[in-house]
Structure formats: C-alpha cells, structure tokens
Scaffold this motif. Structure first.
Motif, mmCIF file in Angstrom:
data_model
loop_
_atom_site.group_PDB
_atom_site.id
_atom_site.type_symbol
_atom_site.label_atom_id
_atom_site.label_comp_id
_atom_site.label_asym_id
_atom_site.label_seq_id
_atom_site.Cartn_x
_atom_site.Cartn_y
_atom_site.Cartn_z
ATOM 1 N N ASN A 106 13.840 -22.428 -35.603
ATOM 2 C CA ASN A 106 14.506 -22.271 -34.291
ATOM 3 C C ASN A 106 13.722 -22.825 -33.130
ATOM 4 O O ASN A 106 13.466 -22.257 -32.230
ATOM 5 N N PRO A 107 13.368 -24.090 -33.032
ATOM 6 C CA PRO A 107 12.744 -24.882 -31.909
ATOM 7 C C PRO A 107 13.632 -25.482 -30.788
ATOM 8 O O PRO A 107 13.087 -25.918 -29.942
ATOM 9 N N PHE A 108 15.092 -25.210 -31.070
ATOM 10 C CA PHE A 108 15.934 -25.694 -29.823
ATOM 11 C C PHE A 108 16.530 -24.535 -29.123
ATOM 12 O O PHE A 108 16.469 -23.546 -29.416
ATOM 13 N N ALA A 109 17.345 -25.139 -28.053
ATOM 14 C CA ALA A 109 18.097 -24.392 -27.216
ATOM 15 C C ALA A 109 19.353 -24.052 -27.996
ATOM 16 O O ALA A 109 19.741 -24.661 -29.068
ATOM 17 N N ASN B 161 21.419 -26.003 -31.307
ATOM 18 C CA ASN B 161 21.805 -25.194 -32.623
ATOM 19 C C ASN B 161 23.198 -25.389 -32.854
ATOM 20 O O ASN B 161 23.448 -25.525 -34.050
ATOM 21 N N VAL B 162 24.082 -25.218 -31.804
ATOM 22 C CA VAL B 162 25.473 -25.318 -32.140
ATOM 23 C C VAL B 162 25.652 -26.599 -32.329
ATOM 24 O O VAL B 162 26.562 -27.181 -33.388
ATOM 25 N N ILE B 163 25.523 -27.613 -31.789
ATOM 26 C CA ILE B 163 25.643 -29.100 -32.136
ATOM 27 C C ILE B 163 25.291 -29.562 -33.461
ATOM 28 O O ILE B 163 25.930 -30.201 -34.241
ATOM 29 N N LEU B 164 24.125 -29.063 -33.804
ATOM 30 C CA LEU B 164 23.467 -29.107 -35.031
ATOM 31 C C LEU B 164 24.419 -28.660 -36.353
ATOM 32 O O LEU B 164 24.702 -29.141 -37.181
ATOM 33 N N ALA B 165 24.786 -27.504 -35.945
ATOM 34 C CA ALA B 165 25.680 -26.671 -36.788
ATOM 35 C C ALA B 165 26.931 -27.547 -37.008
ATOM 36 O O ALA B 165 27.724 -27.575 -38.032
ATOM 37 N N LEU C 165 28.015 -14.756 -41.694
ATOM 38 C CA LEU C 165 29.281 -14.731 -41.278
ATOM 39 C C LEU C 165 29.679 -16.208 -40.580
ATOM 40 O O LEU C 165 30.753 -16.600 -40.911
ATOM 41 N N VAL C 166 28.621 -16.749 -40.037
ATOM 42 C CA VAL C 166 28.717 -18.067 -39.610
ATOM 43 C C VAL C 166 28.960 -19.152 -40.584
ATOM 44 O O VAL C 166 29.823 -20.035 -40.600
#
Length: 316
Positions: A116-119, A123-127, A256-257
């Motif tokens: 979790n090194p990101f904002a 994280n959303v964009i990476l997902a 769930l995600v």
C-alpha cells in the motif's frame, strides 16, 4: 475470399479462403509475442505508481488505430502442415502469458492490499489496469483448455479461476462446441435477443450445465458424482486459492472487491460471446441432426493487430 474484406469492415461470418495459407514459423509467430509487452508496463505501474500508470492504458488503446493502419489478414494455418513440433514458436507466447499473468496479478494485489505505497486514486487505477488485462484470461484460458496435454488444460482452469469462472472449461469444451448455433446452446444468442436478456441466462446455464455435463461424464464411467476426478473439485481448489490469497492480503472487503473485478471480467467476456454468435443458426437436417459447425456460424474479425494481440481469438 477471406473471412472478411475491407468493405465489410473486417467483421462477418464468411468462409475463409483456403487458397491463402500460412505455415508455422518463427516469422509468422513473432507478432503474437506483442501481448507480452504489457507485463513490464503493468509491473512498473504496480511498483512506482504515478505517471507509470499511464503506459498500460496507452498499450491497451493502441489496438484501434493500429488495426486501421495495418489492415486485415484473413489467412489461415493449414492443420495438415502444422504438426506440434512446428507450433512451438506459436505456443511459446501463450505459455509465457499463462505464467506471467498470475505473477503479475499477485504482485499487483500485494502492492494494493499489503504494501500500500500509493494514494487511493493510484490503487483504484492500478486495480482497473489489472482488471483490463485480466480479461485476457479468457483468451489464454480458452486456448489452453482446448489443448491435449493435461498440464495445459489444468493451467487454463487455474487461470479461469482467477476470474472466478473455472467451470467455463467444462461448459465451453463439452457443450458450447457441440451445440453452438442451436437453441440448446445458451451461448448462441438468437436474433432479436438483447444482451440484457442473454447475460443472466448464460451465466446461470454455464454453471448448471457444466455441472450436469461433469455428472454425465462420470456416470458414463460408472463413477459417483463426488468422485475425485470430477473437475469441480479442481475448480473449487483453484477458486479457494485465489480468494484465500486475497483474504489473507486484505480481508473480507478485499474479497468483495476481487469478486466484483472478476464479475467485470466475465461481463466483458459475455459481451464478446454474445456478439460472436448472435443470430447465427445451424440448419437442422432431415436426419434430425444439426449441420456441421462451419466458419459461417460465428462472427469473426480479421483485423491484423488485434489478432496478434489476442492470439487470433477474434477469428473465432
């Protein structure tokens, strides 16, 4: 004529031109290594975030303009001139993708859920990037479950399980291919049926029919439905692995995600399935059997670059 012409926009159910054949070689296989180029981009995005999240999207967006620039290619490979030993260079990119994807997915999930090194927005964009590439699971998984060697079929099932859809391996091979283009195949949408009517029926029937088929195959061997050779044991283990891993990394919300992202992959695949056989029907012959499956029973596309990227999946 090839399956498509420029006039038809590279899309249609026509027969391929058998006079235009290609032979397996390093040269003809080389373009199919292009899909592997996305992996260093995704790994860099997962490692560094920020502007490194942009290159994967550019990679995904390249297909349409490059299709227009490179045009069509309706040639086929002659099965009589394609023994297994000559297909090694064509098989290698499929195998590479199949082994690179689980590693990339796990690393991406680790970065989002554990390191979790990101904002949050990163994280959303990476997902989203992982989900977009995960759609190719159905391309490579589809290819592998058709193979003869057990390890390829098993690995194809494992890949499909990463999208929460391993039963596709049974339904597609034993039901869809036998009944495609008939009312008995829920994957072949009849003319006039909307996608929103097609989608839930196909999802439910894929699971129920694959279970029935697995049971019938066991019954033919006089084995009980709970016999260890029932593929649903493997499917359960594969799915449990992925969801157990995600739960260990991020807990119930991560599960769930992950379930939702798997649904997005399946949804995208079902759109493709809907289009590939929409409105096409085989003829019921006087002897009560359906005519043999032919190229005209699927809507295929001959766009050169997309077929390089999708291992010829569009030439369904």
């Amino acid at each position: 004529m090839p399956q498509e012409t420029a006039a038809s926009g590279g899309f249609g159910p026509h027969n391929a031109d058998v006079s235009r054949l290609i032979e397996p070689s390093i040269r003809t296989a080389l373009p199919h290594y292009l899909p592997l180029g996305v992996f260093p981009l995704i790994l860099a995005a997962a490692a560094y975030g920020g502007w490194w999240l942009l290159p994967p999207f550019l990679f995904f967006a390249a297909a349409t303009p490059l299709d227009r620039a490179l045009g069509l290619d309706g040639r086929n490979m002659d099965p009589a001139k394609a023994p297994g030993r000559r297909l090694i260079w064509h098989n290698l990119p499929v195998w590479c993708w199949a082994f690179l994807w689980p590693v990339t997915l796990v690393f991406g999930l680790w970065q989002i859920l554990v390191a979790n090194p990101f904002a949050i927005w990163e994280n959303v964009i990476l997902a989203i990037i992982l989900t977009m590439e995960a759609q190719a699971v159905f391309i490579v998984g589809h290819e592998l479950v058709h193979r003869r060697t057990p390890w390829e079929r098993r690995w194809g099932e494992f890949l499909l399980a990463s999208a929460s859809y391993p039963q596709y391996a049974t339904e597609h091979v034993y039901i869809h291919h036998a009944q495609v283009g008939t009312p008995h195949d829920m994957g072949s949408a009849p003319k006039g049926e909307s996608f929103w009517s097609y989608f839930p029926k196909e999802i439910v029937s894929n699971l129920t029919n694959s279970w029935k088929m697995a049971s019938q195959l066991l019954a033919r061997r006089r084995l009980p439905v709970w016999h260890y050779s029932n593929p649903f044991w493997r499917y359960g283990i594969y799915v449990a692995f992925w969801y157990g891993l995600v739960f260990w990394m991020g807990g119930i919300w991560a599960v769930l995600v992950f379930l939702f992202l798997g649904f997005c992959c399946v949804f995208s695949m079902k759109i493709s399935n809907y289009l590939q056989h929409y409105g096409l029907r085989r003829v019921l012959l006087p002897n009560g059997r359906w005519e043999k499956v032919a190229p005209r029973h699927s809507w295929s596309a001959d766009w050169k670059f997309s077929n390089w990227m999708f291992f010829n999946m569009q030439r369904h």
